[in-house]
Design a protein around this motif. Sequence first.
Motif, PDB file in Angstrom:
ATOM      1  N   ALA A 282       0.827  -1.209   0.000  1.00 53.23           N
ATOM      2  CA  ALA A 282       0.000   0.000   0.000  1.00 53.23           C
ATOM      3  C   ALA A 282       0.860   1.256   0.000  1.00 53.23           C
ATOM      4  O   ALA A 282       0.563   2.230  -0.713  1.00 53.23           O
ATOM      5  CB  ALA A 282      -0.941  -0.006   1.205  1.00 53.23           C
ATOM      6  N   SER A 283       1.937   1.248   0.784  1.00 50.70           N
ATOM      7  CA  SER A 283       2.821   2.421   0.804  1.00 50.70           C
ATOM      8  C   SER A 283       3.506   2.627  -0.540  1.00 50.70           C
ATOM      9  O   SER A 283       3.697   3.765  -0.987  1.00 50.70           O
ATOM     10  CB  SER A 283       3.857   2.269   1.916  1.00 50.70           C
ATOM     11  N   ILE A 284       3.841   1.531  -1.219  1.00 48.95           N
ATOM     12  CA  ILE A 284       4.464   1.659  -2.545  1.00 48.95           C
ATOM     13  C   ILE A 284       3.478   2.252  -3.539  1.00 48.95           C
ATOM     14  O   ILE A 284       3.822   3.156  -4.327  1.00 48.95           O
ATOM     15  CB  ILE A 284       4.969   0.284  -3.017  1.00 48.95           C
ATOM     16  N   LEU A 285       2.231   1.778  -3.519  1.00 48.86           N
ATOM     17  CA  LEU A 285       1.230   2.300  -4.452  1.00 48.86           C
ATOM     18  C   LEU A 285       0.896   3.751  -4.151  1.00 48.86           C
ATOM     19  O   LEU A 285       0.693   4.554  -5.079  1.00 48.86           O
ATOM     20  CB  LEU A 285      -0.027   1.435  -4.391  1.00 48.86           C
ATOM     21  N   GLU A 286       0.833   4.107  -2.882  1.00 48.70           N
ATOM     22  CA  GLU A 286       0.588   5.506  -2.531  1.00 48.70           C
ATOM     23  C   GLU A 286       1.697   6.403  -3.069  1.00 48.70           C
ATOM     24  O   GLU A 286       1.449   7.495  -3.576  1.00 48.70           O
ATOM     25  CB  GLU A 286       0.475   5.647  -1.007  1.00 48.70           C
ATOM     26  N   GLY A 287       2.950   5.942  -2.941  1.00 41.73           N
ATOM     27  CA  GLY A 287       4.052   6.722  -3.489  1.00 41.73           C
ATOM     28  C   GLY A 287       3.998   6.832  -4.999  1.00 41.73           C
ATOM     29  O   GLY A 287       4.342   7.868  -5.572  1.00 41.73           O
ATOM     30  N   THR A 288       3.528   5.768  -5.662  1.00 40.34           N
ATOM     31  CA  THR A 288       3.402   5.818  -7.117  1.00 40.34           C
ATOM     32  C   THR A 288       2.330   6.806  -7.541  1.00 40.34           C
ATOM     33  O   THR A 288       2.501   7.578  -8.497  1.00 40.34           O
ATOM     34  CB  THR A 288       3.065   4.413  -7.655  1.00 40.34           C
ATOM     35  N   LEU A 289       1.206   6.816  -6.835  1.00 34.88           N
ATOM     36  CA  LEU A 289       0.130   7.746  -7.177  1.00 34.88           C
ATOM     37  C   LEU A 289       0.529   9.189  -6.898  1.00 34.88           C
ATOM     38  O   LEU A 289       0.134  10.105  -7.627  1.00 34.88           O
ATOM     39  CB  LEU A 289      -1.127   7.395  -6.378  1.00 34.88           C
ATOM     40  N   ALA A 290       1.314   9.417  -5.853  1.00 33.88           N
ATOM     41  CA  ALA A 290       1.726  10.777  -5.506  1.00 33.88           C
ATOM     42  C   ALA A 290       2.855  11.287  -6.374  1.00 33.88           C
ATOM     43  O   ALA A 290       3.221  12.454  -6.293  1.00 33.88           O
ATOM     44  CB  ALA A 290       2.149  10.835  -4.036  1.00 33.88           C
ATOM     45  N   GLY A 291       3.420  10.425  -7.225  1.00 33.91           N
ATOM     46  CA  GLY A 291       4.561  10.839  -8.039  1.00 33.91           C
ATOM     47  C   GLY A 291       4.186  11.484  -9.345  1.00 33.91           C
ATOM     48  O   GLY A 291       5.049  11.820 -10.151  1.00 33.91           O
ATOM     49  N   GLY A 292       2.877  11.679  -9.624  1.00 32.18           N
ATOM     50  CA  GLY A 292       2.468  12.291 -10.881  1.00 32.18           C
ATOM     51  C   GLY A 292       2.770  13.770 -10.918  1.00 32.18           C
ATOM     52  O   GLY A 292       3.061  14.426  -9.914  1.00 32.18           O
ATOM     53  N   VAL A 300      -8.576   8.395  -6.361  1.00 36.20           N
ATOM     54  CA  VAL A 300      -7.911   7.102  -6.206  1.00 36.20           C
ATOM     55  C   VAL A 300      -7.325   7.020  -4.796  1.00 36.20           C
ATOM     56  O   VAL A 300      -6.511   7.856  -4.406  1.00 36.20           O
ATOM     57  CB  VAL A 300      -6.798   6.906  -7.250  1.00 36.20           C
ATOM     58  N   THR A 301      -7.739   6.014  -4.024  1.00 36.04           N
ATOM     59  CA  THR A 301      -7.207   5.777  -2.686  1.00 36.04           C
ATOM     60  C   THR A 301      -6.869   4.302  -2.533  1.00 36.04           C
ATOM     61  O   THR A 301      -7.521   3.433  -3.119  1.00 36.04           O
ATOM     62  CB  THR A 301      -8.215   6.184  -1.601  1.00 36.04           C
ATOM     63  N   VAL A 302      -5.850   4.038  -1.739  1.00 32.09           N
ATOM     64  CA  VAL A 302      -5.399   2.669  -1.483  1.00 32.09           C
ATOM     65  C   VAL A 302      -5.221   2.511   0.019  1.00 32.09           C
ATOM     66  O   VAL A 302      -4.510   3.296   0.656  1.00 32.09           O
ATOM     67  CB  VAL A 302      -4.080   2.356  -2.210  1.00 32.09           C
ATOM     68  N   GLN A 303      -5.887   1.485   0.590  1.00 31.94           N
ATOM     69  CA  GLN A 303      -5.757   1.183   2.016  1.00 31.94           C
ATOM     70  C   GLN A 303      -5.430  -0.298   2.183  1.00 31.94           C
ATOM     71  O   GLN A 303      -5.810  -1.124   1.335  1.00 31.94           O
ATOM     72  CB  GLN A 303      -7.051   1.518   2.769  1.00 31.94           C
ATOM     73  N   ALA A 304      -4.727  -0.616   3.259  1.00 29.98           N
ATOM     74  CA  ALA A 304      -4.305  -2.000   3.530  1.00 29.98           C
ATOM     75  C   ALA A 304      -5.101  -2.567   4.689  1.00 29.98           C
ATOM     76  O   ALA A 304      -5.365  -1.872   5.681  1.00 29.98           O
ATOM     77  CB  ALA A 304      -2.816  -2.043   3.847  1.00 29.98           C
ATOM     78  N   ASP A 305      -5.490  -3.835   4.564  1.00 27.23           N
ATOM     79  CA  ASP A 305      -6.135  -4.583   5.643  1.00 27.23           C
ATOM     80  C   ASP A 305      -5.197  -5.719   6.033  1.00 27.23           C
ATOM     81  O   ASP A 305      -5.071  -6.722   5.314  1.00 27.23           O
ATOM     82  CB  ASP A 305      -7.486  -5.123   5.180  1.00 27.23           C
ATOM     83  N   GLY A 306      -4.528  -5.551   7.173  1.00 27.72           N
ATOM     84  CA  GLY A 306      -3.552  -6.549   7.600  1.00 27.72           C
ATOM     85  C   GLY A 306      -4.166  -7.867   8.007  1.00 27.72           C
ATOM     86  O   GLY A 306      -3.517  -8.913   7.908  1.00 27.72           O
ATOM     87  N   ASN A 307      -5.412  -7.875   8.484  1.00 27.18           N
ATOM     88  CA  ASN A 307      -6.039  -9.120   8.938  1.00 27.18           C
ATOM     89  C   ASN A 307      -6.249 -10.099   7.788  1.00 27.18           C
ATOM     90  O   ASN A 307      -6.046 -11.309   7.943  1.00 27.18           O
ATOM     91  CB  ASN A 307      -7.377  -8.817   9.614  1.00 27.18           C
TER      92      ASN A 307
END
Length: 641
Positions: A282-292, A300-307
């Motif tokens: 999720a952190s990698i995808l967030e960085g990719t989206l913020a790099g535009g 576009v939002t990305v969240q992680a569910d650890g469970n």
Amino acid sequence: MTNPTPTARALRQTLRFLLIAALLVAAPLRGQAQEITLNLQDADIRALINTVAEVTGTNFVIDPRVAGKVTVISSQPMGHEALYDVFLSILDVHGFSAVGSGKVIKIIPNVNAKTSGMVAGTSSTPAVGGDIVTEIIEIKNMPAQQLLPALRPLVPQYAHLAAFPNTNILLLSDHAYNVDRIRNLIAKIDVATHLETEVVILENASASELAAVLTALQSSAGNNLQGVQFVADSRSNSILLSGDLPSRIRLRGIIAHLDSPTGEQSNTHVVYLNYATAEELASILEGTLAGGTDGKPSDVTVQADGNTNSLIITAPPPGFNELRQVIRKLDVRRAQVLVEAIIADVSVGTADELGVQWLVDGRGDGQGPIAGTSFGSGGSNILNIAQNAIDGTAVLNPGLSLAVGHFDADGTSFAALLRALTADVTANILSTPSVMTLDNQEAELLVGQSVPFLTGSYTNAGGEGSSNPFQTIERQDVGVTLQVKPQINEGSAIKLALLQEVSSLVPSSATTGASDLVTNKRSINTTVMVDSGETIVLGGLMDDQVTTIEERVPVLGSLPLLGRLFRFQSSDHDKRKLMVFIKPEIVRDATAAKNLTGGKYQNMRAAQLAQRLQAEQRFSGNIDAPVLPEMERNDTTVTSP
């Protein structure tokens, strides 16, 4: 009228052939047409060959296996060419072939003819219908391999028919007339169909998932999609179709139906991960989206569910399809690396000691002299031994020591000590620590002890305040340590950043005068490149130390022979060879990991069984020693959901 014997009948047929041959040879001289009418009944085939040779002027070489009787019925005369064609047909009926061109023709069985036939179109003499020829037939519009099942029943058993997929050609060796027939048949089958390729761009569905659905549909029985081929292009999220127009139209309609938007029109999607960690991805995808260039898109939002180790993505279909392709490439099974270190330490030490000490004390009456020799390097000091002897606590160190003397408090006391020692010490230490880790993941293995070392102390001596002494202790690991971080490069090369350390405690007897514990330490910190399964040396140490000590009484110790009583000599020689090797091995899948684990597991179990058997034989009874259980064999492949 009696029936002629077989010999008479054969003689009569031979005379008839000779008469026909004579007439044909004489016919050109009379200016008549060179034609002949063949009517033979159970004639010898070799006589027929001789007649054809005379008529056509052809030289034949006859295989010894050529034999038999022929029957020919002809109602009309024929010329040379027609006669030769009939002759080839007769040979074919009886299982023989005429092979070759030019002045010499070989008559051999059909089974050997295909290896002696000429290549069609390359001979100066054109092949006639009965000649054995080998021809290459190029297939233009379909795979040559597909024609073999249809063509094999149409060629005789002795013929040779093979397909070459790389060049898409057929190789046929047979009679010329049959080769012509097969060639004409292929020309009618090998026709170009109106196949075209088109691209169907998807708007809502995933190209790879849709291609999997179409593959399952095409493989099912009773569908009409066999005439079209398709492939998914993940980069453009499209499907490439190839085939005839009716099949493409049918498949295009199915794709349009599957690519329709869902009823709820939701832009929130859940993607379950197989191998990657949801938080990290999720952190990698967030960085990719913020790099535009325009910053992070608000839709576009990305969240992680650890469970559940999944990603919750909110995005419109085009953006979600793009993110899903990135996730699919990152969520892959990472290879593992088994790193085995080999530490070989071989040391050899020798020690020699030889010396004499003596002591005389004549002070029994208070007036006597005192004399003697005392050397500090010896294993035992005569002064200490003499004092301990008076107290009754005399102790001699290991080695050959000869002590004599008499101690009298009122008279003269004397003592002599002969010290001789030779020692050989050898050590062969082999350590093989190993550790398994993921690619680009650091791992550490430690096998040893946690030893306390005194780092400080405090004592309040005297004064009016209360005494509160204390000591500070720091624990340090002593043993074998292996730290490694592998990186798999292209092919099977592995880059290893590693730290290899071996430490051990020095016996207190060898560290006289040390304030605390002393440790030996050998460490290598390096980065190397090595192929999988290969062994490479990391480094090593070769040490050779020689220490010689001689103590003597001046002048007296230099005397010949007698000087031995006034000197002490010792010599120490230590040699050490220490080498460290490393062997990494890539483990790419579950099967390789299972095989590698199974081998080491069985080796350990076999060692335990051998040890238990040895104990049972020694003590003549059953020993309930712990043994690893038999490893389960499971050939079923388990995949993550």
